[in-house]
Motif scaffolding. Structure first.
Motif, mmCIF file in Angstrom:
data_model
loop_
_atom_site.group_PDB
_atom_site.id
_atom_site.type_symbol
_atom_site.label_atom_id
_atom_site.label_comp_id
_atom_site.label_asym_id
_atom_site.label_seq_id
_atom_site.Cartn_x
_atom_site.Cartn_y
_atom_site.Cartn_z
ATOM 1 N N SER A 98 -11.774 7.146 4.251
ATOM 2 C CA SER A 98 -10.409 6.901 4.696
ATOM 3 C C SER A 98 -10.165 7.528 6.058
ATOM 4 N N THR A 99 -9.481 6.782 6.933
ATOM 5 C CA THR A 99 -9.159 7.298 8.265
ATOM 6 C C THR A 99 -8.213 8.487 8.175
ATOM 7 N N GLY A 100 -7.362 8.471 7.185
ATOM 8 C CA GLY A 100 -6.399 9.539 6.980
ATOM 9 C C GLY A 100 -5.744 9.356 5.625
ATOM 10 N N ALA A 101 -4.841 10.236 5.304
ATOM 11 C CA ALA A 101 -4.154 10.161 4.013
ATOM 12 C C ALA A 101 -2.738 10.686 4.170
ATOM 13 N N HIS A 102 -1.791 9.989 3.549
ATOM 14 C CA HIS A 102 -0.395 10.432 3.572
ATOM 15 C C HIS A 102 -0.124 11.257 2.317
ATOM 16 N N PRO A 103 0.632 12.344 2.436
ATOM 17 C CA PRO A 103 0.870 13.205 1.262
ATOM 18 C C PRO A 103 1.574 12.492 0.107
ATOM 19 N N GLN A 104 2.312 11.412 0.388
ATOM 20 C CA GLN A 104 3.018 10.703 -0.685
ATOM 21 C C GLN A 104 2.345 9.366 -1.025
ATOM 22 N N ARG A 105 1.084 9.272 -0.688
ATOM 23 C CA ARG A 105 0.329 8.045 -0.934
ATOM 24 C C ARG A 105 0.335 7.664 -2.418
ATOM 25 N N ASN A 106 -0.028 8.603 -3.286
ATOM 26 C CA ASN A 106 -0.125 8.289 -4.710
ATOM 27 C C ASN A 106 1.231 7.914 -5.295
ATOM 28 N N GLU A 107 2.283 8.596 -4.863
ATOM 29 C CA GLU A 107 3.624 8.298 -5.368
ATOM 30 C C GLU A 107 4.039 6.864 -5.063
ATOM 31 N N GLN A 108 3.700 6.391 -3.849
ATOM 32 C CA GLN A 108 4.059 5.027 -3.487
ATOM 33 C C GLN A 108 3.233 4.005 -4.265
ATOM 34 N N PHE A 109 1.963 4.303 -4.500
ATOM 35 C CA PHE A 109 1.141 3.392 -5.292
ATOM 36 C C PHE A 109 1.702 3.262 -6.717
ATOM 37 N N GLU A 110 2.104 4.365 -7.300
ATOM 38 C CA GLU A 110 2.686 4.312 -8.642
ATOM 39 C C GLU A 110 4.011 3.554 -8.623
ATOM 40 N N ASN A 111 4.780 3.735 -7.567
ATOM 41 C CA ASN A 111 6.046 3.039 -7.431
ATOM 42 C C ASN A 111 5.834 1.527 -7.321
ATOM 43 N N LEU A 219 5.184 -7.371 -1.016
ATOM 44 C CA LEU A 219 4.270 -6.266 -0.754
ATOM 45 C C LEU A 219 3.613 -6.485 0.600
ATOM 46 N N CYS A 220 3.664 -5.502 1.470
ATOM 47 C CA CYS A 220 3.090 -5.670 2.800
ATOM 48 C C CYS A 220 2.621 -4.342 3.367
ATOM 49 N N ASP A 221 1.829 -4.440 4.424
ATOM 50 C CA ASP A 221 1.337 -3.240 5.103
ATOM 51 C C ASP A 221 2.481 -2.546 5.834
ATOM 52 N N GLY A 222 2.152 -1.395 6.408
ATOM 53 C CA GLY A 222 3.174 -0.653 7.123
ATOM 54 C C GLY A 222 3.241 -0.949 8.599
ATOM 55 N N GLY A 223 2.273 -1.715 9.124
ATOM 56 C CA GLY A 223 2.255 -2.000 10.553
ATOM 57 C C GLY A 223 2.286 -3.477 10.845
ATOM 58 N N GLY A 224 1.959 -3.838 12.090
ATOM 59 C CA GLY A 224 1.939 -5.243 12.474
ATOM 60 C C GLY A 224 3.320 -5.827 12.656
ATOM 61 N N SER A 225 3.432 -7.123 12.440
ATOM 62 C CA SER A 225 4.701 -7.815 12.663
ATOM 63 C C SER A 225 5.768 -7.405 11.658
ATOM 64 N N ASN A 226 5.352 -6.846 10.510
ATOM 65 C CA ASN A 226 6.323 -6.389 9.500
ATOM 66 C C ASN A 226 6.325 -4.860 9.410
ATOM 67 N N ASN A 227 6.283 -4.221 10.559
ATOM 68 C CA ASN A 227 6.212 -2.764 10.629
ATOM 69 C C ASN A 227 7.369 -2.115 9.881
ATOM 70 N N SER A 228 7.051 -1.122 9.070
ATOM 71 C CA SER A 228 8.079 -0.464 8.259
ATOM 72 C C SER A 228 9.060 0.344 9.106
ATOM 73 N N ILE A 250 11.405 -5.111 -0.313
ATOM 74 C CA ILE A 250 10.173 -4.802 0.410
ATOM 75 C C ILE A 250 9.561 -3.511 -0.129
ATOM 76 N N ALA A 251 8.251 -3.532 -0.350
ATOM 77 C CA ALA A 251 7.499 -2.320 -0.688
ATOM 78 C C ALA A 251 6.285 -2.270 0.227
ATOM 79 N N HIS A 252 6.274 -1.324 1.151
ATOM 80 C CA HIS A 252 5.168 -1.177 2.098
ATOM 81 C C HIS A 252 4.085 -0.281 1.503
ATOM 82 N N TYR A 253 2.839 -0.639 1.747
ATOM 83 C CA TYR A 253 1.748 0.258 1.384
ATOM 84 C C TYR A 253 1.714 1.424 2.363
ATOM 85 N N PRO A 254 1.359 2.619 1.893
ATOM 86 C CA PRO A 254 1.350 3.792 2.777
ATOM 87 C C PRO A 254 0.338 3.629 3.909
#
Length: 344
Positions: A98-111, A219-228, A250-254
């Motif tokens: 992984s390039t990096g990790a967000h501290p609330q990554r797991n919480e968002q996946f469960e959400n 469900l969408c990514d956090g960047g690109g044309s649909n940036n969170s 909308i639910a963005h992936y971390p």
């Protein structure tokens, strides 16, 4: 032939006795392994994170040549056996770190999992959204092979100036129905284009497949044309729900987790396979190829061309910033929000 003449080496039945025949180079050449390891030691690198992981930049022929310089004559077959014995194998790098990790990554996946279960139980659509890599249109080289009766000739360079245009495949994947929808743009990948793609899906497919639904989970990514983080996407999204009359949640992936977006492994790889090696002479050819995408598990793909012109550099209006009616969740609001239709 010598053994056939040597009666002592053969049994009465004409079959070589146990232990007969030429011995393996690994066991018969004295000091072979020691010299082999010395040769590799001078051309071996290792991983700074794992001292047991090593690799060499030498080819088999080069290793055999260096052994020859040390007075040992062996073939590349023997070199293969030596490499195998010491666990050297041809491998390619795997994109798993992984390039990096967000501290609330797991919480968002469960959400996200809870939202998917809730929406599917209520009979509401769950749509995974993303844009596939832009491709150039024209006689330019594309990777891959296919069966042909003659050679395929393309330009010897793939400069963008040689292209006749571009195609931007914006994808939507229905998790419940296992259906993919690719809207092919010919301009730019913008938030307006993403919303037009979603509009086309709802008007031509979604509203017919989900006639009693009252909300769409996107469900969408956090960047690109649909940036969170971009107001502009939220502004286009609000205009879309006002027109369609249905809310979109909308639910963005971390960050650093876009590969877990379902569309990335349930739709896009199969679309890539359908187009592999084919030269994109026109957008219409691309549309036909993508529409033929299918799998043994029942995936169907529907396509269309959105040839509108989408401007880049647009700015969000100050009025929208000040009176934004997007409803943010109390839990992880930076990634979870809802656009609710407003009475005009």
């Amino acid at each position: 032939m010598e053994e056939l003449d040597d009666k002592a080496a053969m049994s009465m039945s004409g079959i070589r006795r146990q232990g007969g025949g030429r011995k393996s180079a690994l066991s018969s050449i004295e000091g072979l392994e020691t010299v082999f390891l010395q040769v590799l030691a001078q051309h071996t690198a290792g991983s700074p994170m794992d001292e047991t992981l090593k690799w060499t930049n030498l080819t088999r022929i080069e290793i055999a040549g260096l052994l020859h310089d040390q007075g040992i004559e062996v073939s590349v077959t023997v070199v293969d056996q030596l490499l195998e014995r010491h666990n050297y194998r041809r491998r390619k790098a795997q994109k798993r770190l992984s390039t990096g990790a967000h501290p609330q990554r797991n919480e968002q996946f469960e959400n996200i999992e809870e939202l998917i279960e809730t929406y599917q139980a209520a009979g509401n659509p769950v749509i995974s959204m993303d844009t596939k890599k832009k491709e150039l249109i024209g006689g330019l080289y594309r990777a891959g092979k296919l069966y042909t009766q003659a050679e395929i000739e393309v330009f010897d360079h793939d400069w963008p100036t040689l292209a006749e245009g571009v195609m931007i495949p914006h994808g939507l994947y229905d998790l419940s129905l296992n259906e993919g929808y690719i809207q092919i743009g010919t301009s730019h990948d913008t938030g307006e284009f993403a919303c037009d793609s979603l509009r086309y899906w709802w008007q031509h497919y979604g509203s017919k497949r989900y006639q009693t639904s009252n909300s769409i989970l996107l469900l969408c990514d956090g960047g690109g044309s649909n940036n969170s983080r971009h107001y502009l996407f939220k502004q286009d999204l609000q205009a879309l729900v006002n027109q369609l009359g249905i809310e979109i949640r909308i639910a963005h992936y971390p960050p650093y987790t876009s590969k877990y977006n379902p569309i990335e492994h349930r739709l896009f790889p199969h679309v890539t396979r359908s187009c592999q090696g084919v030269i994109f002479e026109s957008v219409e050819i691309v549309e036909e190829l993508i529409a033929k995408t299918k799998t043994k598990t029942g995936l169907q793909v529907f396509t269309t061309i959105l040839d509108g012109v989408y401007k880049t550099g647009r700015k969000v209006t100050e009025e929208f910033k000040q009176m934004m009616e997007i409803v943010f969740d109390d839990y992880l609001p930076q990634w979870n929000y809802t656009a609710v239709p407003q009475i005009q």
